[in-house]
Enzyme design. Sequence first.
Site, PDB file in Angstrom:
ATOM      1  N   ASP A  13       0.877  -1.180   0.000  1.00  0.00           N
ATOM      2  CA  ASP A  13       0.000   0.000   0.000  1.00  0.00           C
ATOM      3  C   ASP A  13       0.912   1.228   0.000  1.00  0.00           C
ATOM      4  O   ASP A  13       2.135   1.099   0.118  1.00  0.00           O
ATOM      5  CB  ASP A  13      -0.882  -0.013   1.260  1.00  0.00           C
ATOM      6  CG  ASP A  13      -1.779   1.222   1.370  1.00  0.00           C
ATOM      7  OD1 ASP A  13      -2.381   1.603   0.346  1.00  0.00           O
ATOM      8  OD2 ASP A  13      -1.867   1.808   2.464  1.00  0.00           O
ATOM      9  N   SER A  14       0.287   2.398  -0.073  1.00  0.00           N
ATOM     10  CA  SER A  14       1.088   3.630   0.002  1.00  0.00           C
ATOM     11  C   SER A  14       1.589   3.874   1.428  1.00  0.00           C
ATOM     12  O   SER A  14       2.513   4.647   1.630  1.00  0.00           O
ATOM     13  CB  SER A  14       0.236   4.805  -0.441  1.00  0.00           C
ATOM     14  OG  SER A  14      -0.904   4.895   0.391  1.00  0.00           O
ATOM     15  N   CYS A  76      -4.300  -1.589  -1.815  1.00  0.00           N
ATOM     16  CA  CYS A  76      -4.493  -0.157  -2.017  1.00  0.00           C
ATOM     17  C   CYS A  76      -5.499  -0.018  -3.154  1.00  0.00           C
ATOM     18  O   CYS A  76      -5.301  -0.588  -4.238  1.00  0.00           O
ATOM     19  CB  CYS A  76      -3.161   0.468  -2.401  1.00  0.00           C
ATOM     20  SG  CYS A  76      -3.301   2.155  -2.981  1.00  0.00           S
ATOM     21  N   ASN A  77      -6.558   0.716  -2.919  1.00  0.00           N
ATOM     22  CA  ASN A  77      -7.587   0.871  -3.955  1.00  0.00           C
ATOM     23  C   ASN A  77      -7.099   1.724  -5.119  1.00  0.00           C
ATOM     24  O   ASN A  77      -7.455   1.475  -6.264  1.00  0.00           O
ATOM     25  CB  ASN A  77      -8.835   1.507  -3.350  1.00  0.00           C
ATOM     26  CG  ASN A  77      -9.597   0.536  -2.478  1.00  0.00           C
ATOM     27  OD1 ASN A  77     -10.487  -0.149  -2.935  1.00  0.00           O
ATOM     28  ND2 ASN A  77      -9.222   0.448  -1.211  1.00  0.00           N
ATOM     29  N   GLU A 156      -2.995   8.651   8.004  1.00  0.00           N
ATOM     30  CA  GLU A 156      -1.560   8.363   7.985  1.00  0.00           C
ATOM     31  C   GLU A 156      -0.833   9.189   9.048  1.00  0.00           C
ATOM     32  O   GLU A 156       0.166   8.754   9.615  1.00  0.00           O
ATOM     33  CB  GLU A 156      -1.015   8.660   6.586  1.00  0.00           C
ATOM     34  CG  GLU A 156       0.357   8.112   6.297  1.00  0.00           C
ATOM     35  CD  GLU A 156       0.413   6.584   6.136  1.00  0.00           C
ATOM     36  OE1 GLU A 156      -0.565   5.993   5.672  1.00  0.00           O
ATOM     37  OE2 GLU A 156       1.447   6.003   6.490  1.00  0.00           O
ATOM     38  N   CYS A 189     -10.961   2.634   0.370  1.00  0.00           N
ATOM     39  CA  CYS A 189      -9.567   2.996   0.643  1.00  0.00           C
ATOM     40  C   CYS A 189      -9.177   2.164   1.848  1.00  0.00           C
ATOM     41  O   CYS A 189      -9.922   2.111   2.843  1.00  0.00           O
ATOM     42  CB  CYS A 189      -9.456   4.487   0.964  1.00  0.00           C
ATOM     43  SG  CYS A 189      -7.797   4.974   1.493  1.00  0.00           S
ATOM     44  N   THR A 190      -8.032   1.512   1.754  1.00  0.00           N
ATOM     45  CA  THR A 190      -7.672   0.580   2.833  1.00  0.00           C
ATOM     46  C   THR A 190      -7.278   1.306   4.123  1.00  0.00           C
ATOM     47  O   THR A 190      -7.118   0.669   5.162  1.00  0.00           O
ATOM     48  CB  THR A 190      -6.528  -0.350   2.382  1.00  0.00           C
ATOM     49  OG1 THR A 190      -5.462   0.456   1.873  1.00  0.00           O
ATOM     50  CG2 THR A 190      -7.007  -1.311   1.308  1.00  0.00           C
ATOM     51  N   HIS A 191      -7.128   2.626   4.056  1.00  0.00           N
ATOM     52  CA  HIS A 191      -6.891   3.381   5.293  1.00  0.00           C
ATOM     53  C   HIS A 191      -8.177   3.496   6.130  1.00  0.00           C
ATOM     54  O   HIS A 191      -8.118   3.631   7.351  1.00  0.00           O
ATOM     55  CB  HIS A 191      -6.413   4.802   4.982  1.00  0.00           C
ATOM     56  CG  HIS A 191      -4.962   4.912   4.625  1.00  0.00           C
ATOM     57  ND1 HIS A 191      -4.439   4.422   3.453  1.00  0.00           N
ATOM     58  CD2 HIS A 191      -3.916   5.473   5.303  1.00  0.00           C
ATOM     59  CE1 HIS A 191      -3.134   4.688   3.416  1.00  0.00           C
ATOM     60  NE2 HIS A 191      -2.797   5.320   4.529  1.00  0.00           N
TER      61      HIS A 191
HETATM   62  N1  DGL Z   1      -4.809   3.158   1.096  1.00  0.00           N
HETATM   63  C1  DGL Z   1      -4.819   3.597  -0.240  1.00  0.00           C
HETATM   64  C2  DGL Z   1      -6.068   3.277  -1.019  1.00  0.00           C
HETATM   65  O1  DGL Z   1      -6.712   2.293  -0.687  1.00  0.00           O
HETATM   66  C3  DGL Z   1      -4.116   4.836  -0.627  1.00  0.00           C
HETATM   67  C4  DGL Z   1      -4.375   6.094   0.079  1.00  0.00           C
HETATM   68  C5  DGL Z   1      -3.460   7.140  -0.500  1.00  0.00           C
HETATM   69  O2  DGL Z   1      -2.258   6.922  -0.470  1.00  0.00           O
HETATM   70  O3  DGL Z   1      -3.962   8.152  -1.026  1.00  0.00           O
HETATM   71  O4  DGL Z   1      -6.400   3.923  -1.976  1.00  0.00           O
END
Ligand code: DGL
Length: 273
Positions: A13-14, A76-77, A156, A189-191
Amino acid sequence: MNLKAENPIGIFDSGVGGLTVANAIFNQLPNEQLIYFGDTAHLPYGDKSPQNIIRYAQKITSFLLSEGCKAVIIACNSASSHAYDILKKEIGEQAFLINVIDPVVDYVAKQQFENVGIIGTRATIKANVYEHKIKKAHPLCETHSLETPLLASYIEEGFFRKKEITQLVLREYLSKPTLKNIKALILACTHYPLIKADINFYYDQSVHLVDSTDVVADFVSALLSKHQLLNSSGNQNHKKDHCFYASDLTPTFEQTAQMFFKNPLNLQEKILK
Ligand code: DGL
């Protein structure tokens, strides 16, 4: 495919978001060794161009393949939306490639939700991949998408532990007319699972929240089992065997990894050339 059950599972992921998926896989498949890569130096992916997201995803995937991963999970989406098709062609038979969108779309279709909201980064929402795949899998479902660009960077930064601010930010986004009348909301978004309790609080449990954690873990488990690639060697809970790489080892990355996986953790900074 010439893969071995004892090979690790790669996840990227990011930043910390993919740890929500890694944690679900760890809980469901405790015999598996995980190699996690958080591309914190390039975060947020959601504001990057598709070309850059693809470039980052290619580098990380090559690294995970060089570590011998039997499966690579794009947790990561934003990267699943833009890089999955390209990576799939590039890695061919070297390993299984899993994105976080398809298992969620299958779940939405199975549940027969009819009015679904989708929140995610700009990159994910602009790509329209969810809408497109949901229309195909479940034509009766109406989708309503909303970019929520602040959330990933905010999480984050570790703000998911700060309840009041989170409610303010969420109210700003979730009260938008686009999301009126939804019955389910995809946390694309996985966050976002890190603030799932806050989102539930906002809706007072009246909206079904769908995220990629357990749904993706179920998918990975079924896929590996089907191909006899589940690690049954009994290395249960050897947390020291998991590796956590970050392209910039930030305090939030360390704290969040520790929150999920406890001590001691094999955390390393890794800059990919
Ligand atoms: N967690 C990520 C996602 O699912 C990326 C969030 C990001 O870096 O902008 O998209």
